[in-house]
Design an enzyme around this catalytic site. Structure first.
Site, PDB file in Angstrom:
ATOM      1  N   ASP A   1       0.870  -1.152   0.000  1.00 16.65           N
ATOM      2  CA  ASP A   1       0.000   0.000   0.000  1.00 16.65           C
ATOM      3  C   ASP A   1       0.923   1.223   0.000  1.00 16.65           C
ATOM      4  OD1 ASP A   1      -2.288   1.630   0.480  1.00 16.65           O
ATOM      5  OD2 ASP A   1      -1.718   1.717   2.579  1.00 16.65           O
TER       6      ASP A   1
HETATM    7  P1  ADP Z   1      -3.625   4.554  -0.213  1.00 16.28           P
HETATM    8  O1  ADP Z   1      -3.949   3.478  -1.186  1.00 16.28           O
HETATM    9  O2  ADP Z   1      -2.468   5.389  -0.652  1.00 16.28           O
HETATM   10  O3  ADP Z   1      -3.456   4.070   1.185  1.00 16.28           O
HETATM   11  P2  ADP Z   1      -6.347   5.402   0.319  1.00 16.28           P
HETATM   12  O4  ADP Z   1      -6.950   4.153  -0.247  1.00 16.28           O
HETATM   13  O5  ADP Z   1      -6.419   5.590   1.779  1.00 16.28           O
HETATM   14  O6  ADP Z   1      -4.851   5.579  -0.194  1.00 16.28           O
HETATM   15  O7  ADP Z   1      -7.006   6.654  -0.373  1.00 16.28           O
HETATM   16  C1  ADP Z   1      -7.009   6.789  -1.781  1.00 16.28           C
HETATM   17  C2  ADP Z   1      -7.331   8.183  -2.230  1.00 16.28           C
HETATM   18  O8  ADP Z   1      -8.632   8.517  -1.780  1.00 16.28           O
HETATM   19  C3  ADP Z   1      -6.436   9.247  -1.673  1.00 16.28           C
HETATM   20  O9  ADP Z   1      -5.283   9.429  -2.453  1.00 16.28           O
HETATM   21  C4  ADP Z   1      -7.341  10.472  -1.721  1.00 16.28           C
HETATM   22  O10 ADP Z   1      -7.362  10.999  -3.021  1.00 16.28           O
HETATM   23  C5  ADP Z   1      -8.700   9.888  -1.430  1.00 16.28           C
HETATM   24  N1  ADP Z   1      -9.075   9.986  -0.006  1.00 16.28           N
HETATM   25  C6  ADP Z   1      -9.240   8.979   0.857  1.00 16.28           C
HETATM   26  N2  ADP Z   1      -9.639   9.441   2.060  1.00 16.28           N
HETATM   27  C7  ADP Z   1      -9.691  10.777   1.975  1.00 16.28           C
HETATM   28  C8  ADP Z   1     -10.015  11.843   2.894  1.00 16.28           C
HETATM   29  N3  ADP Z   1     -10.368  11.619   4.152  1.00 16.28           N
HETATM   30  N4  ADP Z   1      -9.972  13.094   2.421  1.00 16.28           N
HETATM   31  C9  ADP Z   1      -9.625  13.336   1.153  1.00 16.28           C
HETATM   32  N5  ADP Z   1      -9.300  12.406   0.256  1.00 16.28           N
HETATM   33  C10 ADP Z   1      -9.329  11.125   0.659  1.00 16.28           C
HETATM   34 MG    MG Z   2      -3.993   3.178   2.794  1.00 16.95          MG
END
Ligand code: ADP
Ligand code: MG
Length: 541
Positions: free
Chosen positions: A316
């Site tokens: 991740d």
């Molecule tokens: P990763 O795969 O890097 O861990 P996440 O799955 O947690 O990322 O989130 C993916 C995308 O969703 C982020 O890059 C962002 O664009 C958006 N996102 C998720 N949660 C939030 C939040 N609380 N506020 C704003 N954007 C969010």
């Molecule tokens: Mg994540």
């Protein structure tokens, strides 16, 4: 053990001086001393109609005595005793190491009962007690903050190195360190059922669970040991019987029995699988414990063994390959929306968010002196963003994919997004009441240690390393070069990550998924082995 050794030495000395009877007496005492444990175990397994290595040893010793080989009998059983003791010692040491993890809970706690402050033992704190924690102290039990505000260092429990702000209503974990100011909390769990206690319990359960190799060894011993007995009996009896039939008479039979009986005993002792039987649990136990000491909890030997089969690792991004210390680097309004207005709206929504992006937006707004209200009906959209009502409007913050899905990406918003995303930064879009407000760019530093970790994985036989992220393509591509990854997938929802894990498995073999354990839970579960990073009570499966 030591008396056994002394009497063996005494016997050997007597034998050397030609004192036959004292030698036998000394050896007999040594045998009696060392054979107690194996004899007890052998008796137990015989009662359960099983033959195990203890039975094997006792019979070998009895046979050696019958043949008059006292010295052999004494040394063999003494060595076996030493091996057993070593195993017990390793196990006890492992237990002790786990127990000492509990030591991060302080001994004493300051509680207020009926208006008086009392200094009590931490284990006497009951649920509902008002506990007072001063700055610099360790929190004695799990509780909920009632009076005061502070920041606690949760690193002993979660590994998270930054202090975490705690306000009234927030949960505080036992074992964490109070940083800033005194606070009061209500105990929500007794010391024995705190998060740390549960972790210790989990490790102990993991150690008790048998790994496949261990099960194999047990099964092996169960059929192997009787097999050795039968073989031994055959070796001892068949040749003498042949001698008898060939006409050697009873004398020939006896002479042959002595020779072949001795050979059968050698077979029994040499075939004793004790090294194999003992080595596995000791190795697994030590591995689980030394991992626990380094802050890695492994659910059991089975999971540890599965790690050896992994050929593909999927990471991740946020908090795994990057530090997860996200900071706002750029704010841009569209359609005449001011930066402060944009920040205020986004931060009000994110004030309820646990996501590193949310926290970053809130703290940036606060340092910029923007008024942050709190939203209602907060809803996290895993892998996409979040939405809530702020004042009279529905507010939404999230990825480009989210805005595309909702058809909220206007041309001007898209243009700003492209400009910011071009630099490979995480970029989130903000909308209110169906209207685009602007974009916020966020930076997060890659973990330098990740480069060495990935190199070590490749050395260990991993053939394919992938990144699965919900973030946009260009951020993922930047990390691809930085970490020399084989493959990156961007714009993924938690469910898409599961699908990716399955494709990776079909293509490259057993997959290890490393994630933050919150919205990556489905992907962690789908992988052959899951590693959850640094969240409280993190699970590896
Ligand atoms: P990763 O795969 O890097 O861990 P996440 O799955 O947690 O990322 O989130 C993916 C995308 O969703 C982020 O890059 C962002 O664009 C958006 N996102 C998720 N949660 C939030 C939040 N609380 N506020 C704003 N954007 C969010
Ligand atoms: Mg994540």
């Amino acid at each position: 053990m030591i008396p056994g050794a002394l009497f063996i030495l005494l016997g050997a000395f007597s034998q050397w001086r030609g004192l036959a009877t004292p030698a036998i007496v000394a050896f007999a005492i040594a045998i009696a001393w060392s054979v107690r444990q194996p004899a007890k175990h052998a008796w137990k397994s015989l009662k359960a109609r099983r033959l195990d290595i203890n039975t094997l040893m006792v019979i070998a010793v009895a046979g050696a005595i019958a043949l008059g080989d006292w010295w052999e009998a004494a040394t063999v059983i003494w060595l076996f005793d030493v091996a057993e003791w070593l195993e017990g010692w390793t196990v006890r040491r492992a237990r002790f190491a786990v127990r000492s993890a509990m030591a991060i809970i302080p001994e004493r706690a300051l509680v207020r009962r009926d208006g008086t402050e009392l200094d009590v033992a931490a284990r006497d704190v009951v649920v509902g007690d008002v506990v007072i924690v001063r700055p610099g102290e360790r929190v004695p039990v799990d509780g909920r903050l009632t009076v005061g505000a502070t920041a606690v260092d949760q690193s002993p429990i979660t590994g998270e190195s930054w202090p975490v702000e705690k306000l009234p209503g927030d949960d505080v974990l036992g074992g964490t360190i109070n940083g800033m100011s005194a606070f009061e909390m209500t105990a929500t769990a007794a010391a024995s059922s705190s998060a740390v206690a549960r972790v210790v319990q989990m490790i102990e359960e993991a150690q008790a669970r048998r790994a496949p190799t261990q099960q194999f060894v047990d099964r092996f011993a169960r059929t192997y040991t009787p097999g050795v007995f039968i073989l031994g009996a055959a070796v001892a009896l068949l040749p003498p019987m042949v001698a008898l039939v060939r006409g050697g008479g009873l004398v020939g039979f006896e002479a042959s029995l002595t020779i072949w009986g001795y050979r059968a005993l050698m077979l029994l002792v040499a075939a004793c699988p004790c090294a194999l039987v003992i080595s596995t649990p000791v190795a697994i136990m030590s591995a689980l414990t030394s991992a626990a000491r380094r802050g890695v909890l492994i659910k059991g030997g089975a999971h540890l063994e599965r790690a050896s089969e992994i050929t593909c690792v999927a990471f991740d991004k946020t908090g795994t390959l990057t530090h997860g210390r996200v900071t706002v680097t750029d704010v841009k309004g569209v359609g005449g929306c001011s930066v402060d207005n944009l920040l205020g709206v986004a931060a009000s929504l994110e004030s309820r968010s646990e996501h590193p992006i949310g926290r970053a937006i809130v703290s940036h707004a606060k340092t910029a002196g923007v008024v942050v209200s709190s939203g209602d009906d907060f809803r996290a959209l895993p892998g996409l963003g979040a939405e809530a009502r702020v004042g009279d409007h529905d507010v939404i913050v999230g990825s480009h994919r989210l805005f595309e899905d909702r058809q909220m990406c206007t041309p001007s918003l898209h243009a700003e997004f492209e400009l910011m995303a071009e630099r490979g930064e995480t970029t989130v879009l903000v909308g209110r009441g169906g209207r685009a407000l602007g974009v916020i760019g966020l930076g997060d530093s890659p973990k330098i240690a990740g480069v060495t970790a990935i190199a070590a994985l490749r050395d260990a036989g991993v053939k394919w390393v992938a990144l699965l992220t919900g973030d946009q393509r260009r951020t993922a591509d930047r990390l691809r070069t930085e970490f020399r990854l084989d493959e990156v997938h961007a714009d993924l929802l938690p469910a898409d990550k599961v699908a990716c894990v399955e494709t990776l498995r079909a293509t490259y073999g057993p997959v290890l998924m490393v994630g933050d354990g919150v919205n990556d839970a489905p992907a962690l579960a789908a992988a052959d082995l899951g590693v959850a990073m640094g969240t409280s009570g993190s699970t590896s499966r």
